[in-house]
Write a protein that holds these residues in place. Structure first.
Motif, PDB file in Angstrom:
ATOM      1  N   ARG A 138     -51.023 -33.838  22.553  1.00 20.29           N
ATOM      2  CA  ARG A 138     -50.459 -32.781  21.814  1.00 20.29           C
ATOM      3  C   ARG A 138     -51.966 -31.749  20.659  1.00 20.29           C
ATOM      4  O   ARG A 138     -51.869 -31.529  20.437  1.00 20.29           O
ATOM      5  CB  ARG A 138     -49.845 -33.420  20.158  1.00 20.29           C
ATOM      6  N   LEU A 139     -52.860 -33.105  21.545  1.00 19.83           N
ATOM      7  CA  LEU A 139     -54.398 -32.284  20.252  1.00 19.83           C
ATOM      8  C   LEU A 139     -55.120 -30.734  21.113  1.00 19.83           C
ATOM      9  O   LEU A 139     -54.898 -30.553  20.773  1.00 19.83           O
ATOM     10  CB  LEU A 139     -54.945 -33.462  20.370  1.00 19.83           C
ATOM     11  N   GLY A 140     -55.346 -31.205  22.409  1.00 19.53           N
ATOM     12  CA  GLY A 140     -55.861 -30.298  23.111  1.00 19.53           C
ATOM     13  C   GLY A 140     -57.047 -31.161  23.273  1.00 19.53           C
ATOM     14  O   GLY A 140     -57.398 -31.470  22.579  1.00 19.53           O
ATOM     15  N   LEU A 141     -57.749 -30.296  24.649  1.00 21.11           N
ATOM     16  CA  LEU A 141     -58.969 -30.995  24.810  1.00 21.11           C
ATOM     17  C   LEU A 141     -59.654 -30.672  23.926  1.00 21.11           C
ATOM     18  O   LEU A 141     -60.954 -31.770  23.382  1.00 21.11           O
ATOM     19  CB  LEU A 141     -59.475 -30.469  25.941  1.00 21.11           C
ATOM     20  N   PRO A 142     -60.014 -30.237  23.180  1.00 16.15           N
ATOM     21  CA  PRO A 142     -61.235 -29.927  21.776  1.00 16.15           C
ATOM     22  C   PRO A 142     -61.322 -30.708  20.096  1.00 16.15           C
ATOM     23  O   PRO A 142     -61.957 -30.918  21.160  1.00 16.15           O
ATOM     24  CB  PRO A 142     -60.699 -28.585  21.394  1.00 16.15           C
ATOM     25  N   TYR A 143     -59.735 -31.745  20.064  1.00 17.82           N
ATOM     26  CA  TYR A 143     -59.280 -32.180  19.363  1.00 17.82           C
ATOM     27  C   TYR A 143     -59.761 -33.524  20.022  1.00 17.82           C
ATOM     28  O   TYR A 143     -60.257 -34.149  19.080  1.00 17.82           O
ATOM     29  CB  TYR A 143     -58.563 -31.983  18.453  1.00 17.82           C
ATOM     30  N   LEU A 144     -59.679 -33.876  21.262  1.00 15.23           N
ATOM     31  CA  LEU A 144     -59.531 -34.763  22.183  1.00 15.23           C
ATOM     32  C   LEU A 144     -61.226 -35.027  21.836  1.00 15.23           C
ATOM     33  O   LEU A 144     -61.848 -36.157  21.795  1.00 15.23           O
ATOM     34  CB  LEU A 144     -58.749 -35.233  23.114  1.00 15.23           C
ATOM     35  N   VAL A 145     -62.215 -34.566  22.696  1.00 19.12           N
ATOM     36  CA  VAL A 145     -63.337 -34.564  22.769  1.00 19.12           C
ATOM     37  C   VAL A 145     -63.808 -35.006  21.241  1.00 19.12           C
ATOM     38  O   VAL A 145     -64.863 -35.832  21.078  1.00 19.12           O
ATOM     39  CB  VAL A 145     -63.710 -33.674  23.007  1.00 19.12           C
ATOM     40  N   TYR A 146     -63.374 -33.969  20.188  1.00 19.31           N
ATOM     41  CA  TYR A 146     -64.539 -34.669  19.287  1.00 19.31           C
ATOM     42  C   TYR A 146     -64.055 -35.546  18.237  1.00 19.31           C
ATOM     43  O   TYR A 146     -64.525 -36.309  17.717  1.00 19.31           O
ATOM     44  CB  TYR A 146     -63.882 -33.175  17.548  1.00 19.31           C
ATOM     45  N   GLY A 147     -62.858 -35.873  19.076  1.00 18.62           N
ATOM     46  CA  GLY A 147     -62.407 -37.094  18.074  1.00 18.62           C
ATOM     47  C   GLY A 147     -62.901 -38.448  18.800  1.00 18.62           C
ATOM     48  O   GLY A 147     -63.321 -39.537  18.447  1.00 18.62           O
ATOM     49  N   VAL A 148     -63.458 -38.265  20.189  1.00 18.93           N
ATOM     50  CA  VAL A 148     -63.306 -39.385  21.445  1.00 18.93           C
ATOM     51  C   VAL A 148     -65.311 -39.306  20.324  1.00 18.93           C
ATOM     52  O   VAL A 148     -66.248 -40.846  20.366  1.00 18.93           O
ATOM     53  CB  VAL A 148     -63.526 -39.381  22.336  1.00 18.93           C
TER      54      VAL A 148
ATOM     55  N   MET B 127     -66.784 -38.627  17.796  1.00 16.12           N
ATOM     56  CA  MET B 127     -67.305 -38.872  16.919  1.00 16.12           C
ATOM     57  C   MET B 127     -66.781 -40.465  16.441  1.00 16.12           C
ATOM     58  O   MET B 127     -67.050 -41.524  15.741  1.00 16.12           O
ATOM     59  CB  MET B 127     -65.840 -38.666  15.409  1.00 16.12           C
ATOM     60  N   VAL B 128     -66.023 -40.914  17.496  1.00 17.63           N
ATOM     61  CA  VAL B 128     -66.306 -42.467  18.169  1.00 17.63           C
ATOM     62  C   VAL B 128     -67.741 -43.219  18.692  1.00 17.63           C
ATOM     63  O   VAL B 128     -68.537 -43.949  18.131  1.00 17.63           O
ATOM     64  CB  VAL B 128     -64.778 -43.588  18.545  1.00 17.63           C
ATOM     65  N   LEU B 129     -67.918 -42.828  19.722  1.00 18.12           N
ATOM     66  CA  LEU B 129     -68.798 -43.383  20.430  1.00 18.12           C
ATOM     67  C   LEU B 129     -70.224 -42.599  20.208  1.00 18.12           C
ATOM     68  O   LEU B 129     -71.045 -43.174  20.485  1.00 18.12           O
ATOM     69  CB  LEU B 129     -68.515 -42.514  21.962  1.00 18.12           C
TER      70      LEU B 129
ATOM     71  N   TYR C 223     -72.232 -52.465  13.565  1.00 18.10           N
ATOM     72  CA  TYR C 223     -71.111 -52.283  13.137  1.00 18.10           C
ATOM     73  C   TYR C 223     -70.393 -52.110  11.389  1.00 18.10           C
ATOM     74  O   TYR C 223     -69.047 -52.264  10.955  1.00 18.10           O
ATOM     75  CB  TYR C 223     -70.856 -54.022  13.521  1.00 18.10           C
ATOM     76  N   LYS C 224     -71.383 -52.757  10.868  1.00 16.85           N
ATOM     77  CA  LYS C 224     -71.094 -52.980   9.674  1.00 16.85           C
ATOM     78  C   LYS C 224     -70.687 -51.492   9.041  1.00 16.85           C
ATOM     79  O   LYS C 224     -70.505 -51.550   8.168  1.00 16.85           O
ATOM     80  CB  LYS C 224     -72.082 -53.031   8.634  1.00 16.85           C
ATOM     81  N   SER C 225     -70.287 -50.976   9.469  1.00 10.54           N
ATOM     82  CA  SER C 225     -70.242 -49.122   9.018  1.00 10.54           C
ATOM     83  C   SER C 225     -69.613 -48.607   9.553  1.00 10.54           C
ATOM     84  O   SER C 225     -69.377 -47.092   9.502  1.00 10.54           O
ATOM     85  CB  SER C 225     -72.250 -48.169   8.561  1.00 10.54           C
ATOM     86  N   LEU C 226     -69.108 -48.941  10.366  1.00 12.47           N
ATOM     87  CA  LEU C 226     -67.851 -47.615  11.945  1.00 12.47           C
ATOM     88  C   LEU C 226     -66.700 -47.759  10.917  1.00 12.47           C
ATOM     89  O   LEU C 226     -66.383 -46.525  10.826  1.00 12.47           O
ATOM     90  CB  LEU C 226     -67.666 -49.198  12.609  1.00 12.47           C
ATOM     91  N   LEU C 227     -66.336 -48.682   9.837  1.00 12.21           N
ATOM     92  CA  LEU C 227     -65.331 -48.092   9.441  1.00 12.21           C
ATOM     93  C   LEU C 227     -65.460 -47.098   8.541  1.00 12.21           C
ATOM     94  O   LEU C 227     -64.818 -46.212   7.640  1.00 12.21           O
ATOM     95  CB  LEU C 227     -64.537 -49.546   8.230  1.00 12.21           C
ATOM     96  N   ARG C 228     -66.920 -46.740   7.802  1.00 14.56           N
ATOM     97  CA  ARG C 228     -66.747 -45.426   6.913  1.00 14.56           C
ATOM     98  C   ARG C 228     -66.893 -44.505   8.290  1.00 14.56           C
ATOM     99  O   ARG C 228     -66.235 -43.169   7.894  1.00 14.56           O
ATOM    100  CB  ARG C 228     -68.436 -45.585   6.091  1.00 14.56           C
ATOM    101  N   TYR C 229     -68.091 -44.965   9.117  1.00 18.46           N
ATOM    102  CA  TYR C 229     -67.934 -43.015  10.458  1.00 18.46           C
ATOM    103  C   TYR C 229     -66.728 -42.928  11.643  1.00 18.46           C
ATOM    104  O   TYR C 229     -66.586 -41.754  11.334  1.00 18.46           O
ATOM    105  CB  TYR C 229     -68.347 -43.433  11.458  1.00 18.46           C
ATOM    106  N   LEU C 230     -65.403 -44.425  11.171  1.00 18.56           N
ATOM    107  CA  LEU C 230     -64.521 -43.741  11.580  1.00 18.56           C
ATOM    108  C   LEU C 230     -63.448 -42.330  10.776  1.00 18.56           C
ATOM    109  O   LEU C 230     -62.706 -42.047  11.220  1.00 18.56           O
ATOM    110  CB  LEU C 230     -63.444 -44.861  12.319  1.00 18.56           C
TER     111      LEU C 230
ATOM    112  N   GLY D  43     -73.271 -34.060  13.406  1.00 19.40           N
ATOM    113  CA  GLY D  43     -72.908 -32.555  13.229  1.00 19.40           C
ATOM    114  C   GLY D  43     -73.233 -31.769  13.862  1.00 19.40           C
ATOM    115  O   GLY D  43     -72.211 -30.958  14.442  1.00 19.40           O
ATOM    116  N   PHE D  44     -74.486 -31.778  14.739  1.00 14.39           N
ATOM    117  CA  PHE D  44     -74.526 -30.878  15.731  1.00 14.39           C
ATOM    118  C   PHE D  44     -74.128 -31.304  16.822  1.00 14.39           C
ATOM    119  O   PHE D  44     -73.794 -29.671  18.051  1.00 14.39           O
ATOM    120  CB  PHE D  44     -75.985 -31.051  16.071  1.00 14.39           C
ATOM    121  N   PHE D  45     -72.926 -32.504  17.513  1.00 14.80           N
ATOM    122  CA  PHE D  45     -72.674 -32.998  18.689  1.00 14.80           C
ATOM    123  C   PHE D  45     -71.369 -32.052  18.386  1.00 14.80           C
ATOM    124  O   PHE D  45     -70.836 -31.624  19.144  1.00 14.80           O
ATOM    125  CB  PHE D  45     -71.868 -34.310  18.444  1.00 14.80           C
TER     126      PHE D  45
END
Length: 417
Positions: A339-349, A351-353, A363-370, A231-233
């Protein structure tokens, strides 16, 4: 048109008039919530009844979880929404603060929200947790719609908005909400887990950031950081929203404007520091969360790209499948970056990385985090302005989620969480 209910005459026009008074987007939000709840509950009860006749369900290592579900409730339509971490949150919601505290592996906002609600439910902390998660789901859908109107409709701040002229922002916002609940493991939003609470708070912070209500952003962001370690990221993409609103200028006057306007963003990392202070107070260790994660789950911060590569090239097909889904999510984000713009692209990346940086145990929880990567749904909503494309993509995602939901119901939950 007039009908009867309980022997009384009911004017259909009057009912429609009352419904028309409900402010948008609440009718759509509540329809999505109730509709998904009913469909998933019906599928769940039918599937579980079918699995009763199969000798290998549940697998031996998950039979304990089935017993825990029975202890929560004998009603399957209710108990199926509890799995693994749900019982740990239930324990945290019941644990007394004046007794030795040994459980530092989870941020505390979610179980602590259930504490004041449980006495109203006869002390049932499990039911309180489920109600908190579902109330957060309603809030999540509301803020998703509002943010979708802003980002996918006509912009008001001079920035480019995808979908402008696409029957207004409402139609695109509805698609965004729909794709959000159709993400592969989005049925977890209904479960007694932190997913709906985290995303509700995240969407709320972005919604208020887009409207330049930065004090509210900071207050909500404080609780966002207490809901999950990632969350703090979120302070990083929120800061990028602030920069974008001033066209990323870095002259001295602009820097003073950023400081004067955006100082509430400091409350976001302060939320996580508050949890660290709790760990210090109760356990004498500021980094008790980190140490618990390392000792309990073998989680250690690593290069996320190396972890992705290891998952793709490893010998476990299940791990490779889940990592490939993460790669597809990243590809969609990159393809929709303009289409997203930089803020939402950075958030999305991020929340994956960020979750992937925890190493192979993720790995076993990855689908949950995505499912926290809401910009993917924004991209899909902007790509599906043609009705035919929208219908086919909706059907495909519904089938994929249905298959994963059945896997969940078969108690193969470690494929998802």
């Amino acid at each position: 048109m007039v009908g009867t209910v309980g022997g009384r005459m009911v004017d259909g026009g009057r009912v429609r008039g009352l419904l028309a008074r409900v402010p948008a987007p609440w009718p759509y939000v509540l329809a999505v919530f109730v509709g998904t709840k009913v469909v998933l509950s019906l599928v769940g009860v039918v599937a579980l009844a079918a699995f009763d006749e199969i000798p290998w369900s549940p697998p031996p290592d998950e039979a304990v979880m089935r017993q825990q579900q029975r202890e929560v409730s004998p009603h399957r339509w209710l108990s199926l929404w509890f799995a693994w971490d749900s019982f740990l949150y239930d324990h945290l919601a019941r644990q007394k603060l004046d007794e030795p505290w040994r459980d530092f592996g989870f941020p505390l906002l979610y179980p602590f929200l259930a504490r004041p609600l449980a006495p109203l439910l006869g002390g049932d902390t499990a039911l309180a947790l489920l109600l908190v998660a579902n109330a957060a789901l309603v809030g999540m859908l509301y803020y998703a719609h509002r943010l979708g109107e802003r980002l996918l409709g006509d912009g008001t701040d001079g920035t480019d908005r995808s979908g402008a002229g696409d029957n207004g922002g409402d139609a695109a916002a509805r698609r965004f909400v729909r794709y959000l609940v159709l993400l592969p493991a989005a049925f977890l939003f209904h479960a007694a887990l932190t997913e709906s609470l985290f995303l509700c708070l995240a969407l709320a912070t972005f919604h208020y950031a887009e409207h330049r209500r930065w004090l509210l952003v900071g207050v909500i962001g404080f609780f966002l950081a207490l809901s999950r370690s990632a969350g703090f990221f979120v302070v990083v993409p929120l800061a990028l929203v602030l920069l974008r609103q001033h066209r990323y200028r870095l002259d001295p006057r602009s820097l003073w404007t950023y400081l004067r306007t955006g100082w509430p963003l400091l409350l976001v990392p302060a939320g996580w520091l508050t949890f660290m202070a709790f760990c210090r107070w109760q356990g004498g260790d500021w980094f008790a969360y980190k140490h618990t994660q390392e000792e309990g789950w073998g989680i250690r911060v690593q290069n996320p790209l190396g972890v992705l590569w290891h998952g793709l090239t490893g010998t476990a097909p299940r791990d490779a499948l889940r990592v490939w889904i993460a790669v597809v999510v990243l590809a969609v984000l990159v393809a929709g970056a303009r289409r997203l713009g930089l803020p939402y692209l950075v958030y999305g990346v991020m929340m994956v990385l960020v979750p992937v940086s925890m190493g192979p145990p993720v790995y076993k929880s990855l689908l949950r985090y995505l499912i926290a990567v809401f910009p993917v749904a924004l991209v899909l909503a902007s790509w599906t302005r043609r009705v035919t494309v929208d219908v086919w993509l909706t059907a495909a995602l519904a089938l994929l989620q249905g298959a994963l939901f059945v896997a969940w119901l078969a108690y193969w939950t470690h494929f998802i969480i």
